[in-house]
Design a protein around this motif. Structure first.
Motif, PDB file in Angstrom:
ATOM      1  N   HIS A 238       0.829  -1.212   0.000  1.00 14.09           N
ATOM      2  CA  HIS A 238       0.000   0.000   0.000  1.00 14.09           C
ATOM      3  C   HIS A 238       0.863   1.262   0.000  1.00 14.09           C
ATOM      4  O   HIS A 238       0.583   2.232  -0.720  1.00 14.09           O
ATOM      5  CB  HIS A 238      -0.920  -0.010   1.223  1.00 14.09           C
ATOM      6  CG  HIS A 238      -1.906   1.128   1.235  1.00 14.09           C
ATOM      7  ND1 HIS A 238      -1.634   2.328   1.863  1.00 14.09           N
ATOM      8  CD2 HIS A 238      -3.140   1.255   0.688  1.00 14.09           C
ATOM      9  CE1 HIS A 238      -2.656   3.143   1.699  1.00 14.09           C
ATOM     10  NE2 HIS A 238      -3.597   2.517   1.002  1.00 14.09           N
ATOM     11  N   GLY A 242       1.167   3.973  -2.924  1.00 17.50           N
ATOM     12  CA  GLY A 242       0.803   5.338  -2.549  1.00 17.50           C
ATOM     13  C   GLY A 242       1.794   6.370  -3.061  1.00 17.50           C
ATOM     14  O   GLY A 242       1.405   7.489  -3.415  1.00 17.50           O
ATOM     15  N   LYS A 298      -1.796  14.341  -2.438  1.00 14.65           N
ATOM     16  CA  LYS A 298      -1.393  12.939  -2.401  1.00 14.65           C
ATOM     17  C   LYS A 298       0.041  12.696  -1.916  1.00 14.65           C
ATOM     18  O   LYS A 298       0.387  11.569  -1.593  1.00 14.65           O
ATOM     19  CB  LYS A 298      -1.568  12.307  -3.794  1.00 14.65           C
ATOM     20  CG  LYS A 298      -3.038  12.064  -4.145  1.00 14.65           C
ATOM     21  CD  LYS A 298      -3.159  11.242  -5.402  1.00 14.65           C
ATOM     22  CE  LYS A 298      -4.568  10.710  -5.579  1.00 14.65           C
ATOM     23  NZ  LYS A 298      -4.907   9.657  -4.621  1.00 14.65           N
TER      24      LYS A 298
END
Length: 316
Positions: A238, A242, A298
């Protein structure tokens, strides 16, 4: 017979930029969101450049490429938008032949350079995820500078011939451009001579360059995904994905409308000129405005620095 003297004089006259055909009565209203989006692009990319320059923790290869992307986006939008807003507010505007060449050179060069920067960023993510222990030895400051100079020089060399292809053309018919800015094929079509070379070079060479960038980006992300799904921990997978999320969003925002616009320009005979020119105008402001927002939301390092910057200003 077109003499050398008449061709030279052809290049001394001005062109007239009309704006968006069929929407002249709405220019003032179109200018309002257009102006705000442009200001967002200027402010967002300037903040991004400021943070990368002053924050030592952001002095990494990924953020160096991001600063290049921000600068290129500023050049892309600033090359066209001020003139476009002048047309929206004051009506059709004149532009000299050298001014037109300068505008289209920076427009097309920025587009090709944006593509190359996204390719370099994909390579950076590939090294960071697939060879993390060798990241600092592979992407040394010297290597980063070589990549930056190389992709900038490549963009310059690809677009410079466009200028010479246009200067060889005689313009003895109308000088009215039904657009808000100068672009290669739009100007070439005003010439009273064969423009086959312009069409094939203007369409073929930049497209093949961008397609090669897309292929290399796709290869990089295929290798990244293969490496990520081999990680034993779900959290590790993850986290690795990311770090690529913002870059993938920017890639999609850049290439999807770009390919649509190029293909519609070349093959979309059923696409109205009004829609095409409106879409082309949105393309030069929306990605530059959204890129810093995407990276700010982000990318944790940038998000934290932005929050710190504005919280510090608020407490002063």
């Amino acid at each position: 017979v077109i003499t050398t003297r008449s061709i030279i004089s052809d290049h001394t006259g001005d062109f007239t930029l009309l704006g968006i055909p069929g929407l002249g009565q709405y220019h003032v209203w179109i200018s309002i969101p257009f102006c705000f989006i442009y200001l967002a692009a200027i402010v967002g990319n300037s903040i991004l450049l400021y943070l990368i320059a002053v924050e030592h923790s952001l002095h990494a290869p990924m953020f160096f490429f991001l600063s290049m992307l921000a600068m290129t986006d500023l050049i892309l939008s600033t090359t066209c938008v001020p003139k476009t807003l002048t047309i929206f507010w004051l009506g059709p505007q004149k532009i000299s032949f050298p001014g037109c060449l300068t505008q289209l050179f920076f427009l097309h060069c920025s587009f090709v350079l944006d593509s190359a920067i996204l390719m370099a960023m994909a390579f950076d993510r590939y090294v960071a995820i697939c060879s993390p222990l060798r990241y600092t030895t592979i992407l040394t400051p010297r290597t980063i500078i070589k990549i930056a100079v190389g992709i900038s020089f490549r963009s310059f060399c690809i677009i410079l011939p466009v200028v010479f292809l246009l200067t060889r053309l005689p313009f003895c018919r109308t000088r009215i451009i039904p657009h808000t800015y100068c672009e290669h094929i739009g100007v070439a079509r005003l010439a009273c001579a064969d423009i086959s070379v312009n069409i094939w070079y203007g369409f073929g060479v930049p497209i093949m360059t961008v397609i090669s960038d897309v292929i290399l980006i796709a290869v990089s992300y295929s290798l990244i995904l293969r490496a990520v799904f081999r990680l034993p921990s779900r959290d590790a997978r993850h986290k690795a994905l990311g770090t690529c999320g913002s870059h993938v969003c920017v890639i999609l925002m850049f290439y999807t409308p770009a390919f649509f616009s190029i293909l519609a320009h070349r093959f979309g005979h059923n696409v109205s000129r009004t829609f095409h020119i409106l879409f082309a105008n949105l393309y030069i402001v929306i990605p530059p405005a959204l890129n810093p927002i995407v990276y700010g939301v982000k990318t944790k390092q940038i998000r934290d620095k932005v929050i710190l910057l504005f919280s510090t200003k608020a407490t002063e």
